[in-house]
Design a protein around this motif. Structure first.
Motif, PDB file in Angstrom:
ATOM      1  N   VAL A 170      -5.915   3.198   0.167  1.00  0.00           N
ATOM      2  CA  VAL A 170      -4.349   3.474   0.519  1.00  0.00           C
ATOM      3  C   VAL A 170      -3.540   3.629  -0.695  1.00  0.00           C
ATOM      4  O   VAL A 170      -3.638   2.717  -1.833  1.00  0.00           O
ATOM      5  CB  VAL A 170      -3.839   2.618   1.614  1.00  0.00           C
ATOM      6  N   SER A 171      -2.762   4.688  -0.869  1.00  0.00           N
ATOM      7  CA  SER A 171      -1.973   4.432  -2.117  1.00  0.00           C
ATOM      8  C   SER A 171      -1.050   3.566  -2.106  1.00  0.00           C
ATOM      9  O   SER A 171      -0.473   3.195  -1.040  1.00  0.00           O
ATOM     10  CB  SER A 171      -1.510   5.964  -2.234  1.00  0.00           C
ATOM     11  N   GLN A 172      -0.402   3.187  -3.531  1.00  0.00           N
ATOM     12  CA  GLN A 172       0.837   2.307  -3.214  1.00  0.00           C
ATOM     13  C   GLN A 172       2.072   2.883  -2.516  1.00  0.00           C
ATOM     14  O   GLN A 172       2.623   2.145  -1.833  1.00  0.00           O
ATOM     15  CB  GLN A 172       1.194   2.157  -4.872  1.00  0.00           C
ATOM     16  N   GLN A 173       2.074   3.945  -2.626  1.00  0.00           N
ATOM     17  CA  GLN A 173       3.325   4.796  -1.792  1.00  0.00           C
ATOM     18  C   GLN A 173       3.266   4.521  -0.463  1.00  0.00           C
ATOM     19  O   GLN A 173       4.065   4.203   0.408  1.00  0.00           O
ATOM     20  CB  GLN A 173       3.342   6.071  -2.228  1.00  0.00           C
ATOM     21  N   GLU A 174       1.898   4.740   0.311  1.00  0.00           N
ATOM     22  CA  GLU A 174       1.606   4.560   1.396  1.00  0.00           C
ATOM     23  C   GLU A 174       1.980   3.083   1.849  1.00  0.00           C
ATOM     24  O   GLU A 174       2.438   2.565   3.109  1.00  0.00           O
ATOM     25  CB  GLU A 174       0.213   5.024   1.996  1.00  0.00           C
ATOM     26  N   ALA A 175       1.214   2.016   1.275  1.00  0.00           N
ATOM     27  CA  ALA A 175       1.562   0.868   1.418  1.00  0.00           C
ATOM     28  C   ALA A 175       2.900   0.221   1.429  1.00  0.00           C
ATOM     29  O   ALA A 175       3.285  -0.229   2.282  1.00  0.00           O
ATOM     30  CB  ALA A 175       0.531   0.037   0.297  1.00  0.00           C
ATOM     31  N   ARG A 176       3.749   0.715   0.440  1.00  0.00           N
ATOM     32  CA  ARG A 176       5.220   0.341   0.326  1.00  0.00           C
ATOM     33  C   ARG A 176       5.987   1.218   1.469  1.00  0.00           C
ATOM     34  O   ARG A 176       6.781   0.312   1.981  1.00  0.00           O
ATOM     35  CB  ARG A 176       5.813   1.143  -1.127  1.00  0.00           C
ATOM     36  N   ALA A 177       5.616   2.338   1.933  1.00  0.00           N
ATOM     37  CA  ALA A 177       6.185   2.957   3.246  1.00  0.00           C
ATOM     38  C   ALA A 177       5.971   1.911   4.169  1.00  0.00           C
ATOM     39  O   ALA A 177       6.964   1.764   5.022  1.00  0.00           O
ATOM     40  CB  ALA A 177       5.984   4.307   3.318  1.00  0.00           C
ATOM     41  N   ALA A 178       4.750   1.474   4.418  1.00  0.00           N
ATOM     42  CA  ALA A 178       4.510   0.576   5.587  1.00  0.00           C
ATOM     43  C   ALA A 178       5.341  -0.543   5.560  1.00  0.00           C
ATOM     44  O   ALA A 178       5.772  -1.150   6.438  1.00  0.00           O
ATOM     45  CB  ALA A 178       3.004   0.476   5.744  1.00  0.00           C
ATOM     46  N   LEU A 179       5.352  -1.237   4.390  1.00  0.00           N
ATOM     47  CA  LEU A 179       5.912  -2.602   4.420  1.00  0.00           C
ATOM     48  C   LEU A 179       7.526  -2.461   4.315  1.00  0.00           C
ATOM     49  O   LEU A 179       8.166  -3.196   4.947  1.00  0.00           O
ATOM     50  CB  LEU A 179       5.750  -2.940   2.688  1.00  0.00           C
ATOM     51  N   ASP A 180       7.986  -1.102   3.975  1.00  0.00           N
ATOM     52  CA  ASP A 180       9.431  -0.957   3.998  1.00  0.00           C
ATOM     53  C   ASP A 180       9.880  -0.679   5.353  1.00  0.00           C
ATOM     54  O   ASP A 180      11.003  -1.512   6.016  1.00  0.00           O
ATOM     55  CB  ASP A 180      10.028   0.461   3.340  1.00  0.00           C
ATOM     56  N   SER A 181       8.921  -0.058   6.394  1.00  0.00           N
ATOM     57  CA  SER A 181       9.211  -0.322   7.701  1.00  0.00           C
ATOM     58  C   SER A 181       9.112  -1.348   8.468  1.00  0.00           C
ATOM     59  O   SER A 181       9.946  -1.765   9.346  1.00  0.00           O
ATOM     60  CB  SER A 181       8.061   0.922   8.547  1.00  0.00           C
ATOM     61  N   PHE A 182       8.269  -2.225   7.996  1.00  0.00           N
ATOM     62  CA  PHE A 182       7.878  -3.488   8.486  1.00  0.00           C
ATOM     63  C   PHE A 182       9.124  -4.515   8.185  1.00  0.00           C
ATOM     64  O   PHE A 182       9.526  -5.274   8.940  1.00  0.00           O
ATOM     65  CB  PHE A 182       6.639  -4.166   7.806  1.00  0.00           C
ATOM     66  N   GLN A 183       9.671  -4.332   6.829  1.00  0.00           N
ATOM     67  CA  GLN A 183      10.675  -5.375   6.520  1.00  0.00           C
ATOM     68  C   GLN A 183      11.981  -5.068   7.157  1.00  0.00           C
ATOM     69  O   GLN A 183      12.550  -5.759   7.583  1.00  0.00           O
ATOM     70  CB  GLN A 183      10.910  -5.311   4.894  1.00  0.00           C
TER      71      GLN A 183
END
Length: 298
Positions: A170-183
């Motif tokens: 998973v790219s950093q961008q995908e991981a960050r997007a999922a984290l942003d949604s979670f947060q």
């Protein structure tokens, strides 16, 4: 000790210090133990006749690996008496670690949690070969085996890890997007939003070390994870805040309760959803999340 500016042994050690720390940390999952390994490696390095050393990097890695292996065997016994799951100590890292895709993937708490299931020798071989691209001759010298045996161990360890690690990078961008949604869902208390971002078979692993409340075994399934997290927040009874950060080269959150660090949460993302949550609450493992630790594979 001789003058640092002119002492070749000191110069070589300082030049490779971040690499040696990273090797030891990747094997041990503990910054304090990795620092101890560096001390032990230094004491052995200063006794070496440098004129007999062809490749200082490989030789230093070999010394550090041997010391880390000794400590790993001791640590393994300590972990057997540990209360609940044992997660690696999270480290705050600089942007350059995230930019090294292979290193950040191998340093993720998700993968290091998998490495805990290897034997000490398998872990040493996997780390040296897969993370630091050390040749089999040097690996064999570090673990006192033949190169053929080192290859066999590497193959076995890789097969074991591949069966347990995420199928698709998973790219950093995908991981960050999922984290942003979670947060966002976490901060607003949007339970449906949290449910939407969690994979159905999400796994939540928490490490309190017997010092803080944590689940004694992994919690599996989106509904159960959501209920556990909601119950934990309710029991805490204070104001939670979350702050995005870079943990072991990967997106993570520092969670604070009434302004005091409660823990560090990291993520494993698959197919744009959170498939793994790793929450370190043990206060003894939270000393490296407010200043960056330099890590490198070079």
């Amino acid at each position: 000790m001789n003058d640092h500016a002119t002492d070749p042994a000191t110069e070589a050690f300082v030049a490779h210090r971040d690499l040696l720390f990273t090797v030891a940390y990747e094997m041990l999952g503990s910054a304090a133990d990795a620092e101890d390994v560096l001390q032990e490696a230094w004491l052995r390095w200063v006794k070496v006749d440098l004129e007999q050393v062809r490749d200082q990097r490989s030789y230093l890695v070999r010394i550090a690996t041997r010391q880390a292996l000794n400590r790993l065997r001791t640590l393994k016994r300590r972990k057997e008496a540990y209360v609940g799951p044992w997660l690696p100590e999270p480290l705050l890292t600089a942007p350059d670690v995230a930019e090294d895709v292979e290193l950040s993937e191998n340093l993720s708490l998700a993968l290091m949690f998998v490495l805990e299931t290897l034997s000490p020798t398998e872990r040493a071989v996997f780390v040296l070969r897969e993370v630091f691209d050390i040749g089999y001759d040097d690996i064999a010298a570090a673990i006192d085996k033949s190169p053929a045996a080192a290859r066999q161990i590497a193959h076995r360890a890789r097969r074991h890890v591949d069966a347990r690690r995420p199928r698709t990078p998973v790219s950093q961008q995908e991981a960050r997007a999922a984290l942003d949604s979670f947060q966002q869902a976490l901060v607003t208390g949007d339970l449906q939003g949290l449910l939407d971002v969690l994979a159905p078979d999400v796994v939540f692993v928490s490490d309190g070390g017997g010092l803080r409340l944590a689940a004694l075994r992994p919690v599996v399934g989106a509904d159960k994870v959501l209920r556990y997290m909601a119950g934990s927040v309710a029991k805490a009874g204070g104001a939670f805040t979350s702050e995005p950060t870079s943990v072991n080269g990967n997106p993570g959150l520092v969670l604070r309760l009434d302004g005091v660090i409660d823990g560090v949460l990291t993520f494993r993302v698959e197919n744009a959803r959170v498939a793994g949550l790793y929450y370190v609450r043990n206060p003894e493992k939270l000393t490296r999340v407010e200043s960056e630790t330099p890590l490198t594979s070079r």
